[in-house]
Each structure stands twice: as structure tokens, then as C-alpha cells.
Design a protein around this motif. Structure first.
Motif, short mmCIF file in Angstrom:
data_model
loop_
_atom_site.label_atom_id
_atom_site.label_comp_id
_atom_site.label_asym_id
_atom_site.label_seq_id
_atom_site.Cartn_x
_atom_site.Cartn_y
_atom_site.Cartn_z
N CYS A 193 -1.68 -19.76 0.80
CA CYS A 193 -1.12 -18.69 1.65
C CYS A 193 -1.71 -17.34 1.26
O CYS A 193 -1.01 -16.40 0.87
CB CYS A 193 0.41 -18.67 1.54
N ILE A 194 -3.03 -17.25 1.40
CA ILE A 194 -3.74 -16.04 0.96
C ILE A 194 -3.24 -14.80 1.69
O ILE A 194 -3.30 -13.69 1.14
CB ILE A 194 -5.27 -16.23 1.15
N GLN A 195 -2.73 -14.96 2.90
CA GLN A 195 -2.21 -13.80 3.62
C GLN A 195 -1.00 -13.22 2.90
O GLN A 195 -0.79 -12.00 2.89
CB GLN A 195 -1.86 -14.18 5.07
N ARG A 196 -0.20 -14.05 2.28
CA ARG A 196 0.94 -13.55 1.51
C ARG A 196 0.47 -12.89 0.21
O ARG A 196 1.07 -11.89 -0.23
CB ARG A 196 1.91 -14.70 1.22
N ILE A 197 -0.55 -13.44 -0.39
CA ILE A 197 -1.11 -12.81 -1.59
C ILE A 197 -1.63 -11.42 -1.26
O ILE A 197 -1.39 -10.45 -1.99
CB ILE A 197 -2.22 -13.69 -2.19
N GLN A 198 -2.34 -11.30 -0.15
CA GLN A 198 -2.92 -10.00 0.21
C GLN A 198 -1.83 -8.98 0.58
O GLN A 198 -1.96 -7.79 0.27
CB GLN A 198 -3.89 -10.18 1.38
N THR A 199 -0.76 -9.45 1.21
CA THR A 199 0.35 -8.54 1.51
C THR A 199 0.94 -7.99 0.21
O THR A 199 1.24 -6.78 0.10
CB THR A 199 1.43 -9.27 2.32
N ALA A 200 1.10 -8.85 -0.78
CA ALA A 200 1.61 -8.39 -2.07
C ALA A 200 0.62 -7.47 -2.76
O ALA A 200 1.01 -6.48 -3.42
CB ALA A 200 1.94 -9.59 -2.95
N HIS A 201 -0.67 -7.76 -2.64
CA HIS A 201 -1.71 -6.89 -3.21
C HIS A 201 -1.60 -5.47 -2.64
O HIS A 201 -1.64 -4.48 -3.38
CB HIS A 201 -3.10 -7.45 -2.87
N ILE A 202 -1.49 -5.39 -1.33
CA ILE A 202 -1.43 -4.08 -0.68
C ILE A 202 -0.21 -3.30 -1.16
O ILE A 202 -0.29 -2.10 -1.47
CB ILE A 202 -1.42 -4.26 0.85
N ALA A 203 0.94 -3.97 -1.21
CA ALA A 203 2.16 -3.29 -1.65
C ALA A 203 2.05 -2.83 -3.10
O ALA A 203 2.44 -1.71 -3.45
CB ALA A 203 3.36 -4.22 -1.47
N ALA A 204 1.49 -3.69 -3.97
CA ALA A 204 1.37 -3.33 -5.38
C ALA A 204 0.36 -2.20 -5.58
O ALA A 204 0.58 -1.28 -6.38
CB ALA A 204 0.97 -4.56 -6.19
N ASP A 205 -0.76 -2.27 -4.88
CA ASP A 205 -1.78 -1.22 -5.01
C ASP A 205 -1.23 0.11 -4.51
O ASP A 205 -1.52 1.17 -5.10
CB ASP A 205 -3.03 -1.60 -4.21
N ARG A 206 -0.46 0.09 -3.44
CA ARG A 206 0.10 1.33 -2.91
C ARG A 206 1.04 1.97 -3.93
O ARG A 206 1.12 3.19 -4.04
CB ARG A 206 0.86 1.04 -1.61
N GLU A 207 1.74 1.13 -4.69
CA GLU A 207 2.72 1.65 -5.65
C GLU A 207 2.14 1.76 -7.06
O GLU A 207 2.86 2.12 -7.99
CB GLU A 207 3.95 0.74 -5.65
#
Length: 973
Positions: A886-900
């Protein structure tokens, strides 16, 4: 076409309710409109020869609202409330979650519905709901496909011609006048009353029409359980089982992990008590005629004819010294086994549990209650409560209704969301009796067999489109919240009854009024998905032993024992048109797209039967033909048939599949009949199965041990302390190293992960013919293996997704670099590079890669487009695809973590298969983090790698399964 559609958009933008239809009719009076719209939608003009221009365009209106207006339906005007953990300030492009409740395959659980810009695309479990705890069943996962099914009814139909709710309103006014006196001759047929609001409306209905009659019928009912409670306690109490407190469990043909009410919570609690490193480890005994998911997890599973299981329970009660319990016949179970079982139960006084399944007669359920009382289990491992909603016997309700129809006492019959013309026993002759009723009204999702036998068919709203409430197996009530406005011109059961009763409340206010809470409390209920303090309190009943005098043993009859069971995927037939469920392999046979007659290896040998042979089944003048399937572990003289197939009007997906088992069923014996006779026809029927081998072929892909052996040698599963050397260079790890661990001790083989992955990743169905060719497209499969004697084998399940090998054999053979490794350890598939050589599939030892041989995805049906997850591409033919973690879920978490400016937290990424699992068998995370859950699992002494000798170094690994046989019975476990 843009001109007419633009005008239609403008005219209908502000139209609501009946004004919508009037505006549409005014526009289409012009002949030019008819010609232009007929050109655009030629398929609709051929639905009914006598439809006519006005009828055709009325039917077209619902389709225009979706396809012609250029957008999916938005949430309803009545306010809905997002899930409590999702902030309201989310950007519109991100998904939003709404708490709701679903009743699927006989069970009720809280869910979270994921929506993308108003489109429901995925179902998750609600962790705040006590019977869900964040998990869902395959049927609940597939509910979103049912919502977008293009075969759903879209407008009222009267005598085969498209009509409107306005016209039906005229019919209601006529009926209200007709039954104004007392309602005599007015009958209602509904399903089980799981909705408190529907129960309130039922009482209002009977008060408004005191001479009317309300019948409740379910093809898969709980009559025996509630009748057994009435025998034991004098009232139909329901049981709440606490498997987390039970150390010894005896299941008398009770599939509490699969087809029983509350199975999601049962699975979590039961597996929670079987951690080999946590001290106490429960033991499970199962007596059953046909293998089930519960039997597959048993420490001791004994195959007995269904009629003999009650005899074995009596023998057990006698060994336990329960006063009044005497066995008059032998069950055939050895005294050695019964004595060991009795000693085990008695040694766990207050922490054991005995339960019976829906197929056992009422007296066996009453006996199970008596055994629990004698063992001190009441109030500890089992509690009882009085259901607030009324219970009426399903079989009795059917008998009363058919008798009234046969005698001409039914003037008008209102059928609420059921298909009794199909899903009733053959001897009820429901269709013939229904034809005698002057006025027949059907409310349902589809224009099915019953709808076609009625003058009025009314489209029902889907559960994701309507307001309601439901009560779960433990008594907890929760709200059903719509997440999208009705796609078509349909109504709910509540709205239809309100139309008759003259109730002008809004659907939301009607449900809210049932619970009499203020707006703030109601908003909290919608946010959390659970109505607090709604579960009825436990009662401490005493068993009346008088029922023991009524126990009568069945006499030996010639022929075989015929058993009925709900299908593991399509249930009683209501999900026959759901392609995801049709193609989901049945957990124990791995069959798709059909039902079968299960026979034992002994019976197959005696009659020279093999898989796919067509059998004629005859019993009491009823007969049908069915393909045979030889089932290891089946009781020798028992034949089991699954309900739910043989549909004639299911839709384009589910029609004309399998055989109709209802043709063999009787009203008086809905689950078991004696005297079955079988005859070979000489025909051979093709069966689409996803697994053609049954043994582990000496490789041990599933590793198991006993609890005693594990504690003596905890590292039994580990072959190598260090990986062997490799010609591949070691890879540099990125910021994360994603990995997965699957605990085979926790996996129950339910298949929910397969359907969840399909929903999340836009995986198409391929159909029975393609499955027969080995071309199924699922990204995660559940392998099933047998071990030991075919008459009493041990059954193992193993989920197998892509292994994401660090030394991946698929990558070195791809000529175009379509399958590559990324820095975080994922084996990534680049679809637009793939040219379809299939070299990677040939080189994959795990056989987890899927090739899109044909254009399996439907790229034309508008509603199916709206169902798909926008975060995942829809693949065209000619490319290889597989699990991506589920790489799309991994990338969603990446974006949120990088933003914060932080790292991704452990547990922040849940793969679809992990999120849905009812027993939390799948764990995913960063294995570079020693504190992560996946790292802790991989450090377990039960940890091992599939096909470790190949040195592919997979990121997906397993924990071995542990059994806990009784020391005196270990040789026959």
C-alpha cells in the motif's frame, strides 16, 4: 449533446423531491429532447418494450443525475458528522472518514467509511465499536462495491413499467383508505429486527393497523439459539461470550470465528488468549460435521455427524456429573476423548466455555447453557441479556404468512428488503402462494426474483445512503449515518413505513428521536459511531432442567445426512451480484463463482466420486443437481450444500451461477435432513479454484509446533541464525526499511485481507473462466494446506502477498527495469515501463505476481469509476502488478511527517490487509526501528522466512503457529 445537458443541469440544480421529476418531465415533452437523449442512452430505451417515451425518460433521470451532470452525488442536505479523529479543516483533496454501522452476512459492526470528495471508496473498521475493534468482514469490505453496483434498482417499477414515487403515493393513499378500519388483510414481511428505530416503527404500525400482521423471516436465522434459551431459561435470552476469559472452549458445531454473530470480536478475544509467550494459552475442542474456520484453528477437531453432536454433549454432561443428564445412545466418539475433554473442562471451573451453533437443535443449545451453569461459567465466560427488540421465530413467521396467503387472507403484502421467492425452502411454495395476493409491494436494492413477482417494486437506499441504527451481537447499538445522498430515486425501510404512517419527520430526526438525545449528544454519537450505555445489562438466569425430559434422539434413517450452510462469501444469496465476493476464494475449498456439495473422502471412494462430478441429490421428493467437492475432514455420512447460488435474477454478475440449495430445504428442518440419496449423472462440471494442491509437499511453508515443544525449544522455527552469503551486493538502506510480519498463530483464514486489498488497490475481477486458467488478480492470497490423515486432517492457512525480497529474483530478469527496488526496501512496479514479458513472474518462487492478460477493469461504467480509489492507478491490460505494501498510504504518511518535520510514527501506516484483520495477524512498519511492532515480531523465536533456503531475503516473514493439544490426546490432535 452539451446544449441539452447544460439546460438540464440548470433546470435541475434547484429541484428537490417531486419537483425534480416535474422539471424533468416538462423538459422532455419536446420531441427534440427525446431524439437526442435516446441517441446518448440507447441501452436504457430497451429495458421494457412497453416503456414508452415518458416512462423511459423518468427511468433515465437517475442516471442523468450521476453520469450526465458530471459529478457524483454529494452528501445529503441533512448534516452528517466526520469521524471524531479527523479534523474538519482537512483539505478537500484528502479523504474524510465517517463513522457508521453495517449489517452484513448476519452480523453487525461499526465501520469508518472513507470518502474522496463525497465518493465512498473504502470501508474500515471502527476501533471504538466493541464488536468491530477496527476490523471488518469480507462482506463489509464489499459493501462499497454494492453501493456503486450499476445493476441496482434506480426508480420505482409498476407492473414492469417505470413509474415514480408520486404514483406510489397515490397507491398508499388508496391503501390507507382501504385499511382505515383496522388493517385486517395487511401483512408485512421483514428481515430480523436489528434496528431499534425499525422496532419502534413496527409498534407504531401495529397500533395504527391493529388487524395487520408483521412477519420476520431470515434464511440464515438464529431460531435454534433463541428457542434453546427459551427452553433453558423460559425466555429468549441472548448470550455474550467472553473468549478472552476462557481457557478451555468446546464448540458444538459453532463456527464462532466465521459464520456466527459477533465473529469479529470473538476472533480478537480468542486469539488474544493464545500467545505462547504470554503465559496462559487456551485450548479449543470442536465437534462438527463439515470443516469450518473454527475447526481449522482447533487443537482437537472431531468430525461427527451433525445428529451425533448432541449425543456427544449428553455423554459429556454425564461424565461431568451434571444432575439429570443421561445419554441413551452412543455418539461414536471414543470414551478416551470424552473423558479427557470432561477432565479439561472440569479443571477450568469458571474459565471454560461451551457453545452450540445455529445448525444444532434447540435442546442442544439448552444443554450447552446447562453445562456452562454446571461448570460455573455464567457471569464469567458467558453472560445473558434480554434483547430489547422483539424476537419471533423465522420459521414460524414464514409458516403463518404462507398459510394466510394460501387461505386468501392476505389482501396486501409489503416485503421489506427480502427475496423470499428465492430464499425460502422449496416446500413453502412461497412464489405460488404469493401469486394469490391481490396487492404485492417489494422494497429492495435489486429487481430480483421477488421484485418481479410483485406489482410494485420500490428501490431501497443502500446502507451508505440512509439514516438508521443497528444493534450488534453484544447488544450495543450504533447509528447508521449516510455518507452520500442517494444515487438513485430510492427510499429506506423507515421512509417507506413513514409514508404509510403519515410520519413527516426527517430520516435523521426519526433515528435521533428513538434515542431521545439532544443535538450535542447526537453529534457525539455520530462522531464516535457508538450509542453509549445502549447494551442491555447482563442477567443471572437459572436453567430449568425440565427440558431434559423433552430430549428425543433422532432415529437412524436410510440414506445420508444432508446439511445446509450459508455460503462463506455470498451468504444466503443477497451478495450474489457482488463480483468481489464471488471471486474471493472460499476459505476451505478455495473455490470461486460457484457452490458445491461437500462429501467425505470415504463417501467419494465408495461412490467413485471426484471433484466436479455432477450429483443428483434427492430427499423427500425434492431434488437438484450439484457438483461434488471432496472435503478432507468431512463427517463420513454427511453431505453439506451451501446456500446462495442458483439465482435467476441476481444481475449481470451473479445470475445463473451454481445450483439452488433451497430446492432441497424444508421449513421444518432448515439445517439438517435425513434420508438423502445421491446418484451420479455422468456429467463433469468445471469448478474455478485458486489452489489445486492440498499438501505442503515436504517444504513446510507453514511451520507449526505444540505448546509443550515450543517451550522446550523456542527457536524451533529458525533455520539460520545468520543469512547465508549471497552473490547479490548488500543494499544501502534509506530512512525507513519497511517490512511485514504475519503471525500464523493468529491468522484464521477468513479472507478479509484479500477483499480489503482489492478495494484499496482497484484490483479487478476476472470471472470464473479466467480463474480456471489460473489468471486471478488478487494481490494477497490465502493458501490452505492439509496435514495428516484425510479423514481428520489438521488445516492450515497462510496469507501470501509479495515478499518484497531484498535479493529479488524478479528484478534481475526484467529487460526494461519495470520492477525495481527503492531506497526503503519496496519492490516497486513501474506500470508504464512494463511490456508484459512475464519473465518476473516466471522467476518469482512465491508466485505472487499477477499479469493483466485482458482488459479486466471496467473503464466505461460510470458508477464503477466513482467507486475506485483515486490514490491508486487503474491498470490497463498487458502489465504485471502485485502487492506494493500500500505504497500510497506510505506516501501519505511521508507527506504528513515531512510537513511537520518528524519521523513517521510506528503504526501510522496501516496497510489495507493489516487494518482489516480481525485478529491482528498482520503487522507492518519500519524494521530499522528496534522498538517498532514489526521489529518485535521479527525478534520472536517463532519467526521464520518462507522458502528461506532460496536466500531471497524477503521483507515479509512469518511467525510459526502453535497448537495446544491435551497431553492425553496429543497423538490424535
Amino acid at each position: 449533446m452539451s446544449g441539452p445537458l447544460d439546460a438540464l443541469r440548470t433546470r435541475l440544480a434547484d429541484a428537490r423531491g417531486p419537483h425534480y421529476w416535474r422539471a424533468l418531465e416538462e423538459l422532455v415533452e419536446q420531441p427534440a429532447w427525446c431524439a437526442r437523449l435516446s441517441e446518448a442512452f440507447p441501452q436504457l430505451s430497451q429495458l421494457e418494450p412497453q416503456l414508452g417515451r415518458r416512462g423511459f425518460l423518468k427511468l433515465l433521470g437517475a442516471s442523468l443525475a450521476l453520469a450526465g451532470l458530471g459529478a457524483c452525488s454529494r452528501p445529503p442536505q441533512e448534516e452528517i458528522v466526520p469521524w471524531v479523529r479527523r479534523p474538519d479543516q482537512l483539505p478537500p483533496a484528502l479523504p474524510r472518514f465517517y463513522a457508521s454501522t453495517l449489517a452484513c452476512a448476519g452480523d453487525v459492526a461499526g465501520v469508518l467509511v472513507e470518502t474522496h470528495q463525497g465518493r465512498p471508496t473504502k470501508i474500515e473498521g471502527n476501533p471504538a465499536h466493541p464488536t468491530s475493534l477496527g476490523a471488518t468482514t469480507p462482506a463489509m469490505q464489499a459493501a462499497v462495491l454494492e453501493l456503486w453496483d450499476p445493476d441496482r434498482s434506480q426508480a420505482p417499477v409498476h407492473k414492469g413499467v417505470a413509474s415514480s414515487w408520486d404514483a406510489f403515493g397515490d397507491e398508499v393513499r388508496t391503501l390507507a383508505t382501504r385499511f382505515a378500519a383496522d388493517g385486517r388483510g395487511l401483512h408485512v414481511l421483514s428481515g430480523r429486527l436489528d434496528s431499534p428505530t425499525l422496532a419502534v416503527q413496527r409498534e407504531a404500525w401495529l397500533k395504527r393497523f391493529p388487524g395487520a400482521r408483521w412477519h420476520a423471516y431470515e434464511a440464515v436465522d438464529e431460531d435454534n439459539a433463541l428457542a434453546g434459551a427459551r427452553l433453558a431459561f423460559g425466555e429468549p435470552l441472548r448470550a455474550r461470550y467472553r473468549f478472552d476469559r476462557a481457557q478451555v472452549v468446546l464448540a458444538l458445531e459453532a463456527d464462532f470465528l466465521g459464520a456466527m454473530l459477533g465473529a469479529l470480536r470473538h476472533g480478537r478475544d480468542f486469539i488474544g488468549g493464545r500467545d505462547p509467550q504470554a503465559g496462559a494459552f487456551s485450548r479449543l475442542y470442536v465437534m462438527e460435521a463439515s470443516p469450518t474456520l473454527t475447526g481449522a484453528k482447533a487443537d482437537h477437531r472431531w468430525a461427527l455427524g451433525s445428529a451425533h453432536i448432541g449425543m456427544a454433549a449428553l455423554e459429556l454432561g454425564e461424565l461431568l456429573g451434571v444432575p439429570g443428564v443421561h445419554a441413551t445412545q452412543s455418539s461414536g466418539l471414543s470414551t478416551r476423548r470424552l473423558r479427557a475433554l470432561a477432565q479439561d473442562l472440569d479443571a477450568q471451573h469458571g474459565s471454560s466455555l461451551v457453545l452450540a451453533g445455529r445448525t444444532q437443535p434447540a435442546w442442544v443449545h439448552a444443554l450447552a447453557h446447562l453445562l456452562n451453569e454446571a461448570l460455573g461459567n455464567v457471569g464469567h465466560t458467558v453472560e445473558y441479556y434480554a434483547p430489547p427488540e422483539p424476537w419471533t421465530s423465522s420459521a414460524q413467521g414464514l409458516r403463518e404468512l404462507t398459510a394466510a396467503m394460501a387461505d386468501g387472507q392476505v389482501d396486501t403484502l409489503l416485503i421489506l428488503d427480502g427475496n423470499p421467492v428465492y430464499a425460502t425452502p422449496a416446500d413453502a411454495q412461497f412464489a405460488a402462494h404469493l401469486a394469490k395476493v391481490p396487492r404485492r409491494i417489494h422494497l429492495g436494492l435489486y429487481r430480483d426474483e421477488t421484485a418481479r413477482a410483485c406489482q410494485w417494486h420500490l428501490p431501497r437506499t443502500h446502507a451508505l445512503e440512509a439514516w438508521s441504527d443497528l444493534r450488534a451481537a453484544d447488544g450495543t447499538a450504533s447509528a447508521v449515518q449516510p455518507v452520500i445522498a442517494p444515487l438513485y430515486d430510492c427510499r429506506s425501510e423507515h421512509e417507506l413505513l413513514a409514508l404509510f404512517l403519515g410520519d413527516l419527520q426527517s430520516p435523521r430526526a426519526r433515528v435521533q428521536g428513538t434515542w431521545q438525545v439532544d443535538e450535542a449528544a447526537w453529534r457525539a454519537i455520530l462522531q464516535n459511531g457508538v450509542i453509549p450505555h445502549s447494551a442491555p445489562p447482563a442477567q443471572p438466569p437459572r436453567v430449568d432442567r425440565g427440558f431434559l425430559e423433552q430430549v428425543t434422539m433422532p432415529e437412524d434413517a436410510p440414506g445420508l445426512e444432508l446439511l445446509f450452510a450459508p455460503d462463506p462469501t455470498v451468504w444466503d444469496g443477497r451478495y450474489a451480484n457482488n463480483g468481489w465476493l464471488q471471486e474471493c476464494p472460499k476459505p476451505l475449498t478455495t473455490l470461486t463463482w460457484s457452490n458445491v456439495a461437500l462429501v467425505s473422502p470415504e463417501l467419494a471412494l465408495a461412490h467413485e466420486l471426484k471433484n466436479g462430478d455432477a450429483l443428483e441429490l434427492r430427499i423427500d421428493g425434492r431434488h437438484t443437481q450439484a457438483p461434488v467437492w471432496v472435503m478432507p475432514g468431512q463427517a463420513a455420512r454427511s453431505v453439506t450444500v451451501y446456500l446462495g447460488y442458483g439465482r435467476r435474477h441476481a444481475g449481470r454478475v451473479g445470475g445463473q451461477l451454481g445450483f439452488d440449495a433451497y430446492a432441497l430445504r424444508s421449513t421444518d428442518a432448515p439445517w439438517r435432513s435425513d434420508g438423502l440419496r445421491i446418484n451420479r449423472t455422468g456429467a463433469q462440471l468445471a469448478l474455478a479454484t485458486t489452489q489445486r494442491h492440498h499438501a505442503m509437499e515436504g517444504r513446510e511453508p507453514v511451520r507449526t509446533s505444540t505448546l509443550e515443544a515450543f517451550r522446550a525449544d523456542p527457536a524451533f522455527a529458525q533455520e539460520h541464525a545468520q543469512p547465508p552469503p549471497s552473490l547479490y551486493p548488500d543494499r544501502l538502506h534509506g530512512e525507513y526499511a519497511w517490512g511485514m510480519s504475519v503471525d500464523l498463530n493468529a491468522c484464521i483464514g477468513c479472507g478479509a485481507c484479500t477483499v480489503a486489498c482489492q478495494a484499496e488497490n482497484n484490483i479487478p475481477v476476472v470471472g470464473a473462466e479466467e480463474v480456471e486458467r489460473g489468471r486471478e488478480m488478487h494481490w494477497i492470497r490465502i493458501d490452505r494446506y492439509y496435514e495428516g490423515d484425510a479423514r481428520a486432517p489438521r488445516i492450515h492457512h497462510q496469507p501470501v502477498p509479495c515478499m518484497h525480497c531484498e535479493h529479488a529474483p524478479c528484478e534481475v530478469v526484467c529487460p526494461v527495469g519495470a520492477t525495481v527496488h527503492d531506497a526503503e526496501g519496496l519492490n516497486v512496479q513501474v506500470y508504464n515501463r512494463c511490456v508484459g514479458t512475464r519473465f518476473c513472474s516466471n522467476n518469482c518462487p512465491y508466485k505472487v505476481r499477477r499479469f493483466n492478460f485482458l482488459q479486466y477493469s471496467d473503464l466505461h461504467t460510470e458508477t464503477l469509476k466513482a467507486q475506485r480509489n483515486p490514490d491508486v492507478s487503474v491498470r490497463n491490460r498487458g502489465v504485471m502488478e502485485k502487492c506494493t505494501y500500500c505504497i500510497q498510504r506510505i506516501q501519505t504518511a511521508h507527506i504528513a511527517a515531512d510537513r511537520e518535520g518528524r519521523r513517521i510514527a510506528d503504526g501510522e501506516v496501516l496497510t489495507a490487509c493489516q487494518a482489516v484483520c480481525p485478529t491482528q495477524a498482520i503487522v507492518f512498519g519500519d524494521q530499522q526501528d528496534p522498538a517498532s511492532a514489526v521489529s518485535r515480531q521479527k525478534a520472536s523465536p517463532r519467526h521464520y522466512t518462507l522458502l528461506e533456503e532460496l536466500n531471497t531475503r524477503p521483507r515479509t516473514t512469518y511467525l510459526a503457529a502453535i497448537r495446544n493439544p491435551h497431553p492425553a490426546l496429543e497423538d490424535d490432535a
